[in-house]
Design an enzyme around this catalytic site. Structure first.
Site, PDB file in Angstrom:
ATOM      1  N   ARG A  60      -3.026   4.879  -2.384  1.00  0.00           N
ATOM      2  CA  ARG A  60      -2.999   3.434  -1.632  1.00  0.00           C
ATOM      3  C   ARG A  60      -2.504   2.385  -2.761  1.00  0.00           C
ATOM      4  NH1 ARG A  60      -5.579   0.283   2.576  1.00  0.00           N
ATOM      5  NH2 ARG A  60      -6.458  -1.460   1.644  1.00  0.00           N
ATOM      6  N   GLU A  98       1.797   4.023   3.024  1.00  0.00           N
ATOM      7  CA  GLU A  98       2.203   3.452   4.306  1.00  0.00           C
ATOM      8  C   GLU A  98       3.783   3.493   4.361  1.00  0.00           C
ATOM      9  OE1 GLU A  98       0.085  -0.448   4.657  1.00  0.00           O
ATOM     10  OE2 GLU A  98      -1.677   0.493   4.615  1.00  0.00           O
ATOM     11  N   HIS A 100       2.560  -3.341   6.892  1.00  0.00           N
ATOM     12  CA  HIS A 100       1.443  -2.467   6.860  1.00  0.00           C
ATOM     13  C   HIS A 100       1.550  -1.320   7.784  1.00  0.00           C
ATOM     14  CE1 HIS A 100      -0.456  -4.436   3.650  1.00  0.00           C
ATOM     15  NE2 HIS A 100       0.166  -5.624   3.991  1.00  0.00           N
ATOM     16  N   HIS A 125       0.856  -1.444  -0.220  1.00  0.00           N
ATOM     17  CA  HIS A 125      -0.063   0.151   0.083  1.00  0.00           C
ATOM     18  C   HIS A 125       0.894   1.311   0.194  1.00  0.00           C
ATOM     19  CE1 HIS A 125      -3.392  -2.670   1.855  1.00  0.00           C
ATOM     20  NE2 HIS A 125      -3.553  -2.542   0.407  1.00  0.00           N
ATOM     21  N   GLU A 166       0.864  -4.392  11.232  1.00  0.00           N
ATOM     22  CA  GLU A 166       0.265  -3.368  11.115  1.00  0.00           C
ATOM     23  C   GLU A 166       1.110  -2.283  12.059  1.00  0.00           C
ATOM     24  OE1 GLU A 166      -1.822  -1.950   9.005  1.00  0.00           O
ATOM     25  OE2 GLU A 166      -3.113  -3.420   8.309  1.00  0.00           O
TER      26      GLU A 166
END
Length: 423
Positions: free
Chosen positions: A234, A181, A305, A178, A382
């Protein structure tokens, strides 16, 4: 009657104009709201709103753990948005009052940190690639370049293999699928550097006991676009055949339960658009082919992520079923979470399966590797934070985040090894 009024309002919002691809997009006075969702109707209203208008951008989809949605709102729609929230009875809080202020603060003044590559600012694609070239030149005996494939726009998707000796089992890291990020590629490059330069005993053991395959920037087209045109971009950059919206969510494009259980979108304008078919994106297709070519060489797969501070294991496609080795995955996850929380920063991660802990997400790279290549230790990490800065994590937090990654990784791989998954 209230619902009819709300739906009519959403239809009006659908007429929002597409942003032209000229100059560098700014986000002055764009605000990010945290919405507390208490019922299915509220969630349906928010989802419909964001699917109908480009003036809304979901930063964090609804998650069962916190029952929150984070959404960025264009100031031109703020009044209507607030009216809708009031009519729908949706509790809300402003997380970020001005996204552009964070973006401006993210930029390091000219001349600072310019002489050497470091982890006090974010780097563009050409700078990361130049650094990779310097790494290959400096450590020729233990590093090897590999190419995953080519992006839609013809960029090479580059990776680095770090290997001390032969007959070592592999660990694969994919980062920045993405585009927006940025902390993910910063963390990946830091991790590479530590594997090569750290004299810490545990890091050296980690570096020298396994073969490491690391792709610092996977979505190269989107990443470049996020630096030059739109900080909040993204997706990939492949145009759609019948729609003006561009790109696919690369992490919904893999051929594992693709587009199942509302775990992705069939709308080309959605941030979670899965593509018209699985592996429609050359990047996802190339990664699958490369991983198949080395499938007998690695046992662990990690996808970097942000944001939310989660360690997520399969499955992503279903909250109704869990993998046979779910308990082991949670034991490994607990080791990761505890190690990070015990650091001086005290950062709290939550671990669990993607679908039961966060939300249903079908067609992800992690699920594809887990299901199709039968690699039974696979996680999405994440990174920081939980919403105060979201995707625009300040440069001052790069180094602490990277230090947490290293500490967590040592614990994760140690526990994985203890449970017999690295063979």
């Amino acid at each position: 009657m209230r619902f009819i009024w709300l739906f009519a309002s959403l239809v009006v919002l659908a007429s929002a104009a597409t942003i032209k691809d000229t100059g560098k997009l700014r986000f002055d006075n764009h605000s990010v709201y945290k919405l507390k969702i208490s019922n299915k109707l509220q969630l349906a209203i928010v989802n419909k709103l964001c699917s109908l208008s480009e003036k809304y951008d979901i930063w964090k989809d609804y998650e069962e753990y916190s029952k929150e949605v984070h959404v960025m709102v264009n100031p031109a729609e703020l009044n209507r948005f607030q009216i809708l929230l009031k009519l729908a009875g949706i509790s809300n809080e402003v997380l970020i009052p001005n996204v552009q202020k964070l973006i401006d603060d993210e930029q390091v003044p000219s001349g600072r940190d310019s002489s050497t590559f470091g982890w006090t600012r974010y780097y563009e694609l050409d700078e990361i690639e130049a650094w990779l070239d310097s790494i290959f030149a400096a450590y020729p005996s233990v590093t090897e370049e590999f190419t995953v494939g080519q992006s839609y726009e013809g960029r090479r998707i580059r990776g680095i293999k770090i290997s001390h000796g032969t007959n070592k089992r592999g660990i694969f890291i994919e980062s920045n699928i993405h585009a927006r990020e940025w902390i993910t590629s910063a963390s990946a490059t830091y991790f590479i550097n530590e594997l090569l330069t750290s004299q810490d005993t545990e890091v050296r053991n980690l570096a020298e006991s396994y073969d490491w395959y690391i792709v610092p920037v996977f979505n190269v087209d989107g990443f470049e676009y996020s630096h030059t045109k739109n900080r909040m971009w993204r997706k990939t950059r492949q145009p759609h055949a019948t729609n003006s919206c561009i790109g696919v969510d690369g992490n919904r494009n893999f051929d594992s339960h693709w587009l199942e259980n509302n775990g992705a979108s069939s709308n080309p304008c959605s941030e979670t658009f899965a593509g018209d078919v699985a592996f429609s994106e050359p990047e996802a297709k190339a990664l699958s082919e490369y991983l198949i070519s080395i499938q007998d060489k690695f046992d662990v797969y990690l996808s970097f992520h942000s944001y939310g501070q989660w360690l997520l294991s399969p499955y992503g496609h279903s909250a109704e079923e869990l993998p046979e080795n779910y308990d082991d995955l949670q034991e490994i996850g607990t080791a990761f979470v505890d190690a990070i929380q015990n650091m001086v920063y005290g950062t709290t991660y939550v671990r669990g399966s993607t679908a039961t802990t966060l939300y249903v997400a079908s067609g992800s790279s992690v699920d594809w590797v887990f299901n199709e290549l039968d690699k039974k230790v696979a996680y999405t990490i994440e990174y920081r934070d939980t919403g105060r800065y979201g995707f625009v994590l300040p440069p001052a937090q790069i180094k602490p985040n990277c230090e947490e990654l290293m500490t967590g990784m040592i614990a994760l791989i140690k526990k994985t090894n203890e449970l017999g998954y690295i063979v």
